[in-house]
Design an enzyme around this catalytic site. Structure first.
Site, mmCIF file in Angstrom:
data_model
loop_
_atom_site.group_PDB
_atom_site.id
_atom_site.type_symbol
_atom_site.label_atom_id
_atom_site.label_comp_id
_atom_site.label_asym_id
_atom_site.label_seq_id
_atom_site.Cartn_x
_atom_site.Cartn_y
_atom_site.Cartn_z
ATOM 1 N N SER A 104 -3.500 1.344 0.436
ATOM 2 C CA SER A 104 -2.458 0.798 -0.440
ATOM 3 C C SER A 104 -1.218 1.681 -0.427
ATOM 4 C CB SER A 104 -2.984 0.691 -1.876
ATOM 5 O OG SER A 104 -3.958 -0.308 -1.981
ATOM 6 N N HIS B 293 0.374 0.271 -8.209
ATOM 7 C CA HIS B 293 -1.002 0.480 -8.670
ATOM 8 C C HIS B 293 -1.600 1.787 -8.163
ATOM 9 C CE1 HIS B 293 -2.164 -1.528 -4.758
ATOM 10 N NE2 HIS B 293 -3.132 -0.636 -4.821
ATOM 11 N N ASP C 74 4.777 -4.526 -7.475
ATOM 12 C CA ASP C 74 3.766 -3.535 -7.113
ATOM 13 C C ASP C 74 4.355 -2.446 -6.223
ATOM 14 O OD1 ASP C 74 1.298 -2.304 -7.144
ATOM 15 O OD2 ASP C 74 0.506 -3.455 -5.456
#
Length: 467
Positions: free
Chosen positions: A209, A106, A136
């Site tokens: 992230s 992402h 992911d």
């Protein structure tokens, strides 16, 4: 008074000595400075731009970018103003191999430009080697010399309560170090999830992230991916992808450009306490099969609706969320033993694992409401399905639709209007009279599993037979 003052002075001296000493304190808390110093050079900042997804916001950089290390970089390319400003984002990552960086899918999704900033402040353009939405994870390629790969640890060896450390770029503040403990392992965040997340209480925020999670040996054991929050900021619950799984995905992305996952061809649900009792289990465990997809590996192996899968390929299935990750980690075409419970008996079946495709499981159309008809059973009224209704609802065999639920055992169990009852205690239901007959056969006071279909998805509901 002198004695008291002397004690206070001695205490103050001891406190000062403890604060100024370079030795570990007697509190037993670990020192993370070695990890920050030694592993920090392997951690990178990632800035992305997507020109195909314009940001219609007014002037100024988005929150977190204004004071970030990439603020000037964004301003040089696009300025501060403009209604058609491209979408920009920040994330983290780490050098996995000499010229490869691992991050979250992402972080780089739909990116037209990716800039990786190394710890020594070099800024390099990167290209996506491969990206996998299900896990992911994304693998990036750099053209760089003198980069420092991380040391890889063993996420399986992690224990709940172990200390862990995150390094990343929350809100663009590069090389930020936060620490906490492992709160839980094997977390599933949604149905069909193929990642057994590591849950921690390490402070993770926007920009973290894709950054690494380290153990106290300075080895990467996870990739920080998500947080649970009601505010959008950190609230004490963070999730990381286990490094053991991430390495497997990264190697496939590097070598093949895509990821091959195992597929069983079943739809499953959690085993509740009442369902466990109805199946003769001593406690809730396993994955309850609510649908077997035709021509799939499970169907070929003889797995049926109502089976409770207890083990897959030798690994326990403590709850339904564990099964997708176990199956997904299996190599397509391999043989696996499935231990299950059927009609109170344990049995083992051999299954040839299939390959998961994006269209492996489709969402069936929701059943259309029908007017109520008289067929009173257990405080509800039902109606048989026509061939057209059966096809629209994706029902393979027989079934009756619930058209009204009144006060009684059905309502108490949670059966709803428009549920389709497919079977009772493993026997198919094709009419209201058949439903009544099956209910009459059951032992009063006992919970019996009803297989129903709701909104296109099958599930078991334990209905207590009235005495």
């Amino acid at each position: 008074m002198r004695a008291r003052n002397a004690c206070l002075a001695a205490a103050a001296a001891l406190t000062l000595a403890a604060c100024s000493s370079s030795e570990p304190t007697t509190s037993g808390l670990p020192d993370f400075s070695d990890i920050a110093r030694d592993a920090g050079p392997s951690v990178v900042n990632i800035a992305t731009i997507s020109r195909s997804n314009g940001d219609a916001a007014s002037g100024g950089l988005p929150f977190g970018l204004e004071e970030s290390p990439f603020g000037d970089w964004f301003r040089d390319r696009f300025g501060d103003e403009g209604a058609d400003r491209p979408s920009r984002s920040l994330g983290s990552g780490f050098v996995l191999w000499d010229d490869y960086v691992l991050t979250n899918h992402h972080v780089v999704r739909n990116a037209d430009e990716i800039i990786v900033r190394l710890a020594d402040r070099r800024e390099l353009e990167a290209e996506v080697v491969g990206s996998d939405e299900r896990s992911d994870l994304a693998l990036l390629k750099l053209d760089a010399d003198n980069v420092q790969p991380v040391r890889i640890g063993n996420s399986e060896a992690l224990e709940v309560g172990n200390w862990v450390v995150a390094i990343g770029s929350p809100f663009g503040f590069e090389q930020t170090v936060t620490a906490g403990i492992v709160s839980a392992k094997g977390r599933s965040l949604s149905s069909g999830q193929y990642v057994p997340f590591i849950q921690t209480d390490v402070a993770i925020n926007q920009g973290n992230s894709g950054g690494p999670l380290f153990n106290l040996n300075g080895e990467v054991v996870g990739i920080n991916s998500q947080i649970y929050s009601q505010t959008g900021g950190f609230q004490g619950i963070s999730f990381a992808i286990p490094i053991d799984m991430a390495i497997s995905v990264a190697e496939q992305l590097r070598d093949e450009g895509s990821v091959a996952r195992g597929w069983l061809g079943v739809v499953i649900q959690e085993v509740t306490r009442d369902l466990a009792m109805s199946f003769g289990l001593d406690r809730p465990r396993g994955a309850l099969v609510t649908r077997v997809l035709p021509d799939g590996p499970a169907a070929d192996a003889g797995i049926r609706e109502g089976d409770v899968i207890l083990r897959f390929d030798g690994e326990k299935v403590p709850r339904s969320a564990a099964l997708p990750a176990l199956v997904g980690a299996s190599k397509p075409g391999s043989e696996a033993e499935v231990e299950l419970l059927r009609d109170g008996d344990r049995r083992s079946l051999e299954v040839t694992v299939g390959r998961l495709e994006e269209s492996a499981v489709r969402d069936d159309a929701a059943p259309k409401p029908k007017p109520p008809v008289d067929a009173g059973v257990l405080g509800m009224r039902v109606q048989p399905l026509s061939d057209v209704e059966r096809e629209d609802a994706g029902v393979m065999g027989s079934g009756v639709r619930v058209v009204e639920v009144r006060e009684g055992p059905a309502a108490a169990a949670g059966i709803r209007r428009n549920d389709i009852i497919l079977s009772v205690a493993g026997s198919e239901v094709d009419s209201a009279s058949r439903l009544s007959e099956l209910v009459e056969r059951q032992t009063p006071g006992r919970s019996v599993p009803f297989l129903v279909q709701r909104g296109g998805s099958p599930l078991f509901i334990a209905v207590r037979i009235p005495e």
